[in-house]
Design a protein around this motif. Structure first.
Motif, PDB file in Angstrom:
ATOM      1  N   UNK A 377      35.052  18.259  40.029  1.00 24.41           N
ATOM      2  CA  UNK A 377      34.120  19.785  39.920  1.00 24.41           C
ATOM      3  C   UNK A 377      34.312  20.207  41.957  1.00 24.41           C
ATOM      4  N   UNK A 378      34.330  19.366  42.656  1.00 25.87           N
ATOM      5  CA  UNK A 378      34.730  19.364  43.824  1.00 25.87           C
ATOM      6  C   UNK A 378      35.989  20.000  43.905  1.00 25.87           C
ATOM      7  N   UNK A 379      37.259  19.120  43.084  1.00 24.04           N
ATOM      8  CA  UNK A 379      38.298  19.220  43.371  1.00 24.04           C
ATOM      9  C   UNK A 379      38.664  20.783  43.182  1.00 24.04           C
ATOM     10  N   UNK A 380      38.460  21.595  41.608  1.00 24.03           N
ATOM     11  CA  UNK A 380      38.505  22.415  41.101  1.00 24.03           C
ATOM     12  C   UNK A 380      37.813  23.537  41.851  1.00 24.03           C
ATOM     13  N   UNK A 381      36.602  23.537  42.722  1.00 24.12           N
ATOM     14  CA  UNK A 381      36.104  24.146  43.817  1.00 24.12           C
ATOM     15  C   UNK A 381      37.225  24.431  45.188  1.00 24.12           C
ATOM     16  N   UNK A 382      37.309  23.400  45.361  1.00 28.37           N
ATOM     17  CA  UNK A 382      38.340  23.054  45.983  1.00 28.37           C
ATOM     18  C   UNK A 382      39.610  24.058  46.211  1.00 28.37           C
ATOM     19  N   UNK A 383      40.352  23.894  44.700  1.00 27.78           N
ATOM     20  CA  UNK A 383      41.524  24.688  44.633  1.00 27.78           C
ATOM     21  C   UNK A 383      41.033  25.766  44.409  1.00 27.78           C
ATOM     22  N   UNK A 384      40.005  26.426  44.039  1.00 33.27           N
ATOM     23  CA  UNK A 384      39.302  27.844  43.556  1.00 33.27           C
ATOM     24  C   UNK A 384      39.662  28.330  45.216  1.00 33.27           C
ATOM     25  N   UNK A 385      38.449  27.476  46.015  1.00 40.65           N
ATOM     26  CA  UNK A 385      39.043  28.443  47.605  1.00 40.65           C
ATOM     27  C   UNK A 385      40.456  28.734  48.267  1.00 40.65           C
ATOM     28  N   UNK A 386      41.448  27.545  47.809  1.00 41.51           N
ATOM     29  CA  UNK A 386      41.977  28.278  47.875  1.00 41.51           C
ATOM     30  C   UNK A 386      43.653  29.044  47.583  1.00 41.51           C
ATOM     31  N   UNK A 387      42.703  30.439  46.609  1.00 46.28           N
ATOM     32  CA  UNK A 387      42.476  30.791  45.714  1.00 46.28           C
ATOM     33  C   UNK A 387      43.830  30.914  44.675  1.00 46.28           C
ATOM     34  N   UNK A 388      43.897  29.437  43.645  1.00 46.12           N
ATOM     35  CA  UNK A 388      44.853  29.142  43.495  1.00 46.12           C
ATOM     36  C   UNK A 388      44.621  29.618  41.689  1.00 46.12           C
ATOM     37  N   UNK A 389      45.516  30.044  41.322  1.00 42.69           N
ATOM     38  CA  UNK A 389      45.439  30.405  39.715  1.00 42.69           C
ATOM     39  C   UNK A 389      44.868  29.780  38.209  1.00 42.69           C
ATOM     40  N   UNK A 390      44.032  30.671  37.435  1.00 41.94           N
ATOM     41  CA  UNK A 390      43.286  29.470  36.752  1.00 41.94           C
ATOM     42  C   UNK A 390      44.315  28.598  35.988  1.00 41.94           C
ATOM     43  N   UNK A 391      45.788  29.231  36.125  1.00 36.88           N
ATOM     44  CA  UNK A 391      46.444  28.259  35.287  1.00 36.88           C
ATOM     45  C   UNK A 391      46.891  26.741  36.310  1.00 36.88           C
ATOM     46  N   UNK A 392      47.505  27.343  36.979  1.00 33.83           N
ATOM     47  CA  UNK A 392      48.458  26.522  38.076  1.00 33.83           C
ATOM     48  C   UNK A 392      46.326  25.385  38.475  1.00 33.83           C
ATOM     49  N   UNK A 393      45.512  25.248  38.742  1.00 32.50           N
ATOM     50  CA  UNK A 393      44.241  25.008  38.807  1.00 32.50           C
ATOM     51  C   UNK A 393      44.307  23.858  37.567  1.00 32.50           C
ATOM     52  N   UNK A 394      44.810  24.309  36.079  1.00 29.93           N
ATOM     53  CA  UNK A 394      44.213  23.855  34.920  1.00 29.93           C
ATOM     54  C   UNK A 394      45.741  22.793  35.186  1.00 29.93           C
ATOM     55  N   UNK A 395      46.322  22.846  35.531  1.00 29.20           N
ATOM     56  CA  UNK A 395      47.604  22.042  35.172  1.00 29.20           C
ATOM     57  C   UNK A 395      47.147  20.770  36.438  1.00 29.20           C
ATOM     58  N   UNK A 396      46.879  21.372  37.546  1.00 26.61           N
ATOM     59  CA  UNK A 396      46.514  20.317  39.226  1.00 26.61           C
ATOM     60  C   UNK A 396      45.538  19.452  38.011  1.00 26.61           C
TER      61      UNK A 396
END
Length: 470
Positions: A377-396
């Protein structure tokens, strides 16, 4: 009274705004709609009825635009008028990109582009306007403006209108996903009784459509987006047969997945198009002489009658067959190389391994020493804060979970990533739906008798739109 010149001018004013999805310019479309709404005397006098409602936790600070027209205060019956104000970019306009937002200019210049037969016919007819967003869907908003103005000035409607313009339709429906709780909020605050939601999308891409007919679509197709994560076996470029290139796995899967009619469904006389690949990439971020370790691709699958378990079994089989086919490519080419140069190669031949996201996630949970949910959950919040697209977050996320799982062999991981939309169709036994269908019949009769325009009802809107987000 509907003023056609004003409708046309408002459409041009909206098209002039390059409200491209996922960019800082997108919100400019909202401000222009707010400006047009406040030019309507009713809303100029009732400014509080026009609102810019922020999208939750949005990295672009986007908003939905709402306007409540209370035509009949003693009634709570309300019709929702909606549509999206964002557009896709203008890359396909080539050298005419700078003119794509000028309706009149681009409509004179389209012959400079390579047009297909239908587009060239439309252009030469002189009956079509061109430009980014004309049909999809800024004309729809200009039409809504005229309807709002008309019903604010004329009597005859025994109810109210809630206009809602949303962002993000061309991306992840962020606007409509915000609009749904807003609709519920308006019900709680004002006791609104919704009778219908009308999406003013101007749909023209349909092989079954007749030139002399306009259509009213009752329901909407849905969508799932399967993502394939490919973990290969990296090797030095001088020893290609010692590894497994994830790009080859992806390529073999592409040939089996793209436009595969086994995924097409039919319901109520409508059939879905086959899947297409929306993105395919390896995940190598720097140059080296080693082959990539990871790759990923995701596919657009339209649904009208989805069986999730059946769909997943198809995806698993395709992934397994693709892995087998990649092995065969290595085997065949290694044999050719050996025969041609008289050498004996070492070859790693991995056993095909296909797993679902749930399987790999459970393995990662077992291996991780700590609070697994909190960590991911913390990783995902960090990626969201970096304004990544949802699809890129899913891949990561899938990549990291694979790494945590303890797997150290080539694997294809299947997951379903955002956005997901269920296919929708109204309940024809519902009294409100029956009333709406009766109204549709009246409208079709009126269009024929008064304007010699043929309207027909179609069951599904066979395209991607916000209708299935509601």
């Amino acid at each position: 009274m509907i003023d056609k010149k004003r409708l046309y001018d408002n459409m041009k004013r909206l098209v002039e705004i390059p409200s491209v999805s996922g960019t800082d310019q997108e919100i400019q479309g909202a401000y222009k709609l707010q400006e047009l709404l406040l030019e309507i005397p009713y809303f100029n006098e009732h400014k509080d009825n026009v609102k810019l409602v922020p999208v939750y936790n949005d990295p672009l600070n986007r908003v939905i635009v709402t306007a409540y027209l209370e035509c009949c205060p003693e009634s709570k019956k309300t019709v929702i008028l909606t549509g999206h104000y964002d557009v896709v970019d203008v890359e396909e306009f080539g050298s005419l990109q700078d003119d794509a937002y000028d309706v009149e200019k681009i409509s004179k210049e389209m012959e400079k582009l390579a047009l297909d037969e239908d587009a060239e016919k439309d252009y030469k007819s002189g009956e079509w306007l061109f430009g980014r967003g004309t049909a999809d869907m800024k004309f729809g908003h200009a039409m809504c403006m005229e309807l709002l103005r008309h019903f604010s000035e004329e009597s005859g409607i025994k109810g109210n209108i809630l206009y809602t313009a949303v962002c993000g339709e061309e991306t992840n429906s962020e606007g409509m996903l915000r609009a749904v709780p807003f609709f519920n909020q308006m019900t709680e605050e004002k006791g609104l009784d919704y009778q219908a939601l009308l999406l003013t999308e101007c749909y023209t891409v349909d092989e079954k459509a007749k030139e002399d007919t306009r259509y009213i679509h009752m329901g909407a197709s849905g969508k799932i987006m399967p993502m394939f994560f490919f973990a290969g076996e990296s090797t030095h470029g001088e020893a290609p047969f010692m590894g497994m290139d994830p790009n080859l796995l992806s390529a073999e899967l592409f040939t089996r997945m793209t436009m595969n009619v086994d995924f097409c469904q039919s319901a109520r006389g409508e059939s879905t198009p086959p899947p297409v690949c929306l993105k395919s990439q390896d995940l190598k971020t720097t140059y080296s002489v080693s082959t990539p370790m990871y790759a990923a691709s995701y596919y657009n699958v339209i649904t009208v009658d989805l069986n999730p378990e059946e769909a997943m079994e198809k995806l698993k089989k395709i992934a397994y067959d693709s892995f087998e086919a990649a092995n065969v490519v290595y085997d065949d080419r290694a044999l050719v190389y050996e025969n041609k140069f008289g050498v004996s190669l070492q070859r790693h031949r991995p056993t095909p391994c296909v797993k679902t996201f749930s399987q790999i996630s459970e393995e990662a949970r077992e291996h991780y020493k700590g609070n697994y949910d909190e960590y991911i959950g913390g990783l995902i919040k960090g990626w969201q804060a970096d304004k990544l697209e949802m699809q890129d977050i899913a891949i990561k996320a899938v990549k990291r979970i694979y790494e945590l799982s303890g797997n150290n062999k080539p694997t294809i991981v299947i997951s379903i990533i955002p956005p997901y939309y269920p296919d929708v169709y109204p309940d024809t036994t519902d009294p409100k739906v029956k009333n709406l269908l009766a109204c549709m019949d009246d409208v079709m009769d009126y269009a024929k008798s008064e304007y010699n325009t043929k309207l027909e009802e179609r069951d599904y809107y066979m395209g991607l739109s916000d209708l299935f987000a509601t």
